[in-house]
Scaffold this motif. Sequence first.
Motif, PDB file in Angstrom:
ATOM      1  N   HIS A  88      11.856  33.530   1.221  1.00 40.03           N
ATOM      2  CA  HIS A  88      11.331  32.456   2.109  1.00 40.03           C
ATOM      3  C   HIS A  88      10.107  32.453   2.356  1.00 40.03           C
ATOM      4  CE1 HIS A  88      14.859  29.879   2.397  1.00 40.03           C
ATOM      5  NE2 HIS A  88      15.572  30.938   2.336  1.00 40.03           N
ATOM      6  N   LEU A  89       9.651  33.645   3.058  1.00 34.56           N
ATOM      7  CA  LEU A  89       8.244  33.846   3.712  1.00 34.56           C
ATOM      8  C   LEU A  89       7.223  33.843   2.737  1.00 34.56           C
ATOM      9  CD1 LEU A  89       9.122  36.915   6.103  1.00 34.56           C
ATOM     10  CD2 LEU A  89       8.775  34.428   6.717  1.00 34.56           C
ATOM     11  N   LEU A  90       7.376  34.241   1.209  1.00 35.56           N
ATOM     12  CA  LEU A  90       6.526  33.942   0.303  1.00 35.56           C
ATOM     13  C   LEU A  90       6.231  32.600  -0.016  1.00 35.56           C
ATOM     14  CD1 LEU A  90       7.446  37.139  -1.688  1.00 35.56           C
ATOM     15  CD2 LEU A  90       5.322  36.975  -0.560  1.00 35.56           C
ATOM     16  N   ARG A  91       7.162  32.104  -0.350  1.00 38.23           N
ATOM     17  CA  ARG A  91       7.193  30.429  -0.406  1.00 38.23           C
ATOM     18  C   ARG A  91       6.777  29.572   0.764  1.00 38.23           C
ATOM     19  NH1 ARG A  91      11.930  27.540  -3.339  1.00 38.23           N
ATOM     20  NH2 ARG A  91      10.316  26.439  -3.994  1.00 38.23           N
ATOM     21  N   THR A  92       6.840  30.020   2.031  1.00 37.87           N
ATOM     22  CA  THR A  92       6.180  29.021   3.049  1.00 37.87           C
ATOM     23  C   THR A  92       5.556  30.026   4.059  1.00 37.87           C
ATOM     24  OG1 THR A  92       8.479  28.206   2.897  1.00 37.87           O
ATOM     25  CG2 THR A  92       7.212  27.538   4.912  1.00 37.87           C
ATOM     26  N   PRO A  93       4.206  30.211   3.633  1.00 41.09           N
ATOM     27  CA  PRO A  93       3.283  31.387   4.398  1.00 41.09           C
ATOM     28  C   PRO A  93       3.424  30.905   6.010  1.00 41.09           C
ATOM     29  CG  PRO A  93       2.218  30.628   2.373  1.00 41.09           C
ATOM     30  CD  PRO A  93       3.562  29.768   2.691  1.00 41.09           C
ATOM     31  N   ALA A  94       3.534  29.663   6.376  1.00 38.39           N
ATOM     32  CA  ALA A  94       3.080  29.257   7.724  1.00 38.39           C
ATOM     33  C   ALA A  94       4.178  29.754   8.451  1.00 38.39           C
ATOM     34  CB  ALA A  94       3.159  27.575   7.829  1.00 38.39           C
ATOM     35  N   LEU A  95       5.553  30.164   8.004  1.00 40.93           N
ATOM     36  CA  LEU A  95       6.525  30.734   8.940  1.00 40.93           C
ATOM     37  C   LEU A  95       6.123  32.049   9.472  1.00 40.93           C
ATOM     38  CD1 LEU A  95       9.778  30.541   6.671  1.00 40.93           C
ATOM     39  CD2 LEU A  95       9.264  29.448   9.025  1.00 40.93           C
ATOM     40  N   VAL A  96       5.242  32.638   8.808  1.00 43.62           N
ATOM     41  CA  VAL A  96       4.996  34.133   9.496  1.00 43.62           C
ATOM     42  C   VAL A  96       4.412  34.133  10.946  1.00 43.62           C
ATOM     43  CG1 VAL A  96       4.568  35.055   7.135  1.00 43.62           C
ATOM     44  CG2 VAL A  96       2.671  34.292   8.575  1.00 43.62           C
ATOM     45  N   ALA A  97       3.776  33.013  11.334  1.00 44.40           N
ATOM     46  CA  ALA A  97       3.147  32.647  12.730  1.00 44.40           C
ATOM     47  C   ALA A  97       4.207  32.299  13.485  1.00 44.40           C
ATOM     48  CB  ALA A  97       2.048  31.558  12.589  1.00 44.40           C
ATOM     49  N   CYS A  98       5.484  31.983  13.346  1.00 43.62           N
ATOM     50  CA  CYS A  98       6.615  31.532  14.120  1.00 43.62           C
ATOM     51  C   CYS A  98       7.239  32.682  14.759  1.00 43.62           C
ATOM     52  CB  CYS A  98       7.446  30.686  13.343  1.00 43.62           C
ATOM     53  SG  CYS A  98       6.786  29.342  12.150  1.00 43.62           S
ATOM     54  N   PRO A  99       7.645  32.563  15.911  1.00 41.75           N
ATOM     55  CA  PRO A  99       8.529  33.669  16.725  1.00 41.75           C
ATOM     56  C   PRO A  99       9.819  33.720  15.919  1.00 41.75           C
ATOM     57  CG  PRO A  99       7.999  31.814  18.103  1.00 41.75           C
ATOM     58  CD  PRO A  99       7.647  31.026  16.916  1.00 41.75           C
ATOM     59  N   VAL A 100      10.267  35.180  16.155  1.00 39.56           N
ATOM     60  CA  VAL A 100      11.660  35.380  15.576  1.00 39.56           C
ATOM     61  C   VAL A 100      12.743  34.571  15.414  1.00 39.56           C
ATOM     62  CG1 VAL A 100      13.424  36.996  15.357  1.00 39.56           C
ATOM     63  CG2 VAL A 100      11.218  37.845  15.766  1.00 39.56           C
ATOM     64  N   ARG A 101      12.886  33.732  16.647  1.00 36.96           N
ATOM     65  CA  ARG A 101      14.072  33.009  16.549  1.00 36.96           C
ATOM     66  C   ARG A 101      13.672  31.630  15.736  1.00 36.96           C
ATOM     67  NH1 ARG A 101      17.845  32.351  20.343  1.00 36.96           N
ATOM     68  NH2 ARG A 101      18.198  34.265  21.631  1.00 36.96           N
ATOM     69  N   GLU A 102      12.568  31.041  15.619  1.00 35.67           N
ATOM     70  CA  GLU A 102      12.233  30.057  14.904  1.00 35.67           C
ATOM     71  C   GLU A 102      12.139  30.253  13.308  1.00 35.67           C
ATOM     72  OE1 GLU A 102       8.740  26.566  14.277  1.00 35.67           O
ATOM     73  OE2 GLU A 102       8.788  27.916  15.945  1.00 35.67           O
ATOM     74  N   ILE A 103      12.027  31.725  12.815  1.00 36.21           N
ATOM     75  CA  ILE A 103      12.033  31.948  11.660  1.00 36.21           C
ATOM     76  C   ILE A 103      13.659  32.168  11.322  1.00 36.21           C
ATOM     77  CG2 ILE A 103      11.872  33.973   9.978  1.00 36.21           C
ATOM     78  CD1 ILE A 103       9.137  34.569  11.508  1.00 36.21           C
ATOM     79  N   ALA A 104      14.329  32.525  12.003  1.00 38.05           N
ATOM     80  CA  ALA A 104      15.954  32.554  12.007  1.00 38.05           C
ATOM     81  C   ALA A 104      16.341  31.228  11.740  1.00 38.05           C
ATOM     82  CB  ALA A 104      16.507  33.562  12.989  1.00 38.05           C
ATOM     83  N   LYS A 105      16.074  30.431  12.620  1.00 38.98           N
ATOM     84  CA  LYS A 105      16.541  29.176  12.465  1.00 38.98           C
ATOM     85  C   LYS A 105      16.206  28.294  11.226  1.00 38.98           C
ATOM     86  CE  LYS A 105      16.810  24.648  14.987  1.00 38.98           C
ATOM     87  NZ  LYS A 105      16.153  23.817  16.271  1.00 38.98           N
ATOM     88  N   THR A 106      14.941  28.382  10.842  1.00 39.54           N
ATOM     89  CA  THR A 106      14.433  27.761   9.582  1.00 39.54           C
ATOM     90  C   THR A 106      15.035  28.519   8.439  1.00 39.54           C
ATOM     91  OG1 THR A 106      12.299  27.304  10.923  1.00 39.54           O
ATOM     92  CG2 THR A 106      12.310  27.256   8.372  1.00 39.54           C
ATOM     93  N   THR A 107      15.079  29.581   8.338  1.00 39.94           N
ATOM     94  CA  THR A 107      15.632  30.281   7.055  1.00 39.94           C
ATOM     95  C   THR A 107      17.100  30.610   7.189  1.00 39.94           C
ATOM     96  OG1 THR A 107      15.378  32.597   8.178  1.00 39.94           O
ATOM     97  CG2 THR A 107      13.588  31.702   6.695  1.00 39.94           C
ATOM     98  N   ARG A 108      17.843  30.146   8.191  1.00 33.97           N
ATOM     99  CA  ARG A 108      19.199  30.412   8.564  1.00 33.97           C
ATOM    100  C   ARG A 108      19.776  31.851   8.165  1.00 33.97           C
ATOM    101  NH1 ARG A 108      21.698  25.062   5.318  1.00 33.97           N
ATOM    102  NH2 ARG A 108      20.505  23.327   6.741  1.00 33.97           N
ATOM    103  N   PHE A 109      18.838  32.825   8.738  1.00 32.09           N
ATOM    104  CA  PHE A 109      19.466  34.089   8.741  1.00 32.09           C
ATOM    105  C   PHE A 109      19.476  34.361  10.317  1.00 32.09           C
ATOM    106  CE2 PHE A 109      17.489  34.440   4.332  1.00 32.09           C
ATOM    107  CZ  PHE A 109      18.336  34.856   3.911  1.00 32.09           C
ATOM    108  N   SER A 110      20.297  35.632  10.642  1.00 25.92           N
ATOM    109  CA  SER A 110      20.569  35.724  11.932  1.00 25.92           C
ATOM    110  C   SER A 110      19.004  36.507  12.614  1.00 25.92           C
ATOM    111  CB  SER A 110      21.600  36.931  12.134  1.00 25.92           C
ATOM    112  OG  SER A 110      21.294  38.029  11.537  1.00 25.92           O
ATOM    113  N   PRO A 111      18.898  36.276  13.957  1.00 25.33           N
ATOM    114  CA  PRO A 111      17.780  37.092  14.513  1.00 25.33           C
ATOM    115  C   PRO A 111      17.677  38.592  14.130  1.00 25.33           C
ATOM    116  CG  PRO A 111      18.568  35.652  15.970  1.00 25.33           C
ATOM    117  CD  PRO A 111      19.731  35.749  14.773  1.00 25.33           C
TER     118      PRO A 111
END
Length: 339
Positions: free
Chosen positions: A152-175
Motif C-alpha cells: 500500500h505504501l509503495l503504491r501511495t507514497p503520500a501515505l507515509v507523511a500521515c499519522p499512524v491512525r490515518e495510515i491504519a484507517k486508509t489501509t484498513r490495518f490495525s494501528p
Amino acid sequence: MSSLFSASVLLEQVRLGLQQALATRISAGPAAGAAQQTWQLGASACFSVVALPLVADTTWTGALDRLTQSGPPLLVVAERISQQARTHLRARGICYADAAGNAWLRHAAGLLVALRGYQQAAPAPAAAPMTTAPTTAPPARLNVAGMRLVFHLLRTPALVACPVREIAKTTRFSPSVVVRTLAYLEEHALWSADPAGWVALRPAVVEHWVGYYASTLRNRLNPQRYRWLTAAPPDWPYPLPPGCVWSGEAAAQRLLGISADPPPLLTIYSTLPRAQLAHHLQLVPCQRGPVELLNPYFSPLLPDPEQCAPPLVVYADLLASPAPRTAALAQQIRQAGLW
C-alpha cells in the motif's frame, strides 16, 4: 523526536503497550503537534502526553518546564527513560512511560500505576528482571499483513507523511500492524516519513519486499493450477471477464508491447469465485496445468485495455517464477520504470 514518524510511532507503540499491560482502554485524542497528544485512560483519567528523545539524565528539565502545565497532568513518553530520570520525574510528580515497559502514572481520579520493564543487559549475570509490560517491537521479518501494508505504501507514497491512525484507517490495518511494520522498516533503514525521501528509498524497499514475496505473501493467495477443458486452447490473447487481470509473463508482454505466443504459464488474479471463473474460461483443475489462478491482494481491479495487474505485482510474480526467462522480463519492467 527526530521525525514525525518517530514521534507518532513511539506514542502509538507505548499507548498499545500500556493498554495491554493495564487491560484498560487508552484512547488518543486530537494531537497538538507531531509529538503531543491527549490520552484518556478509562472513564476519568486524562493526560497531556508529550514524546521526547531519549531520556537518560536530567538535561531535558528545561524542555519540560516550557510545556504548558495547565489542563491534564503531564505524561512524558520516550524510547527509554533511565533509572535516574525516572526517579527525578517521580520526585517532581511527572508521569512517564517508555517503550521498554517502564511506567509511572498518577491521577487525581484515583489512578496509580507503577510498571518496571526490561533493562539493558549488564556485563555480569543479573537476577531475573521483573515482568515486562508488552510492547510492539519490530518483527524479525515481514509477515503477510506487513507485506500488504508495505505494498500500500509503495503504491501511495503520500501515505507515509500521515499519522499512524490515518495510515491504519486508509489501509484498513490495525494501528499495531502499522506501528510494527514501520518500526521494522526503520530498523532496516528503509523508512522515511517524507514522501520525497520515501520515493528515493523505493527501489531498496521494493527489492526487500520482493525478497519475501514468494515465501510470505504469494503462497497465501490460494494459488491453484488448471488446464483447458478441450485439447486445443482458445485463440491467444484470451479475453478475461470483469474482475480479472493478467500478471506474470502475460502481463509483461502487454506492458512492454511485446507480441509473442502465449507463455507456458498464464497467471490470473480474480475476485470471481473459482468455479465461476473456471466455467467461464473452460478450465479444469490440474496440478501442473498452464493456467494459475490467485486471489488479489490489491484493489480495485479496474477494467483497462490491457487487463494487467499493477506493474509492481507483475514484477514480483516474474521474479517469483522458477523459469529463467522471466528474470529478463522482470529486468525490462524495472528498466522501463513501470513500477
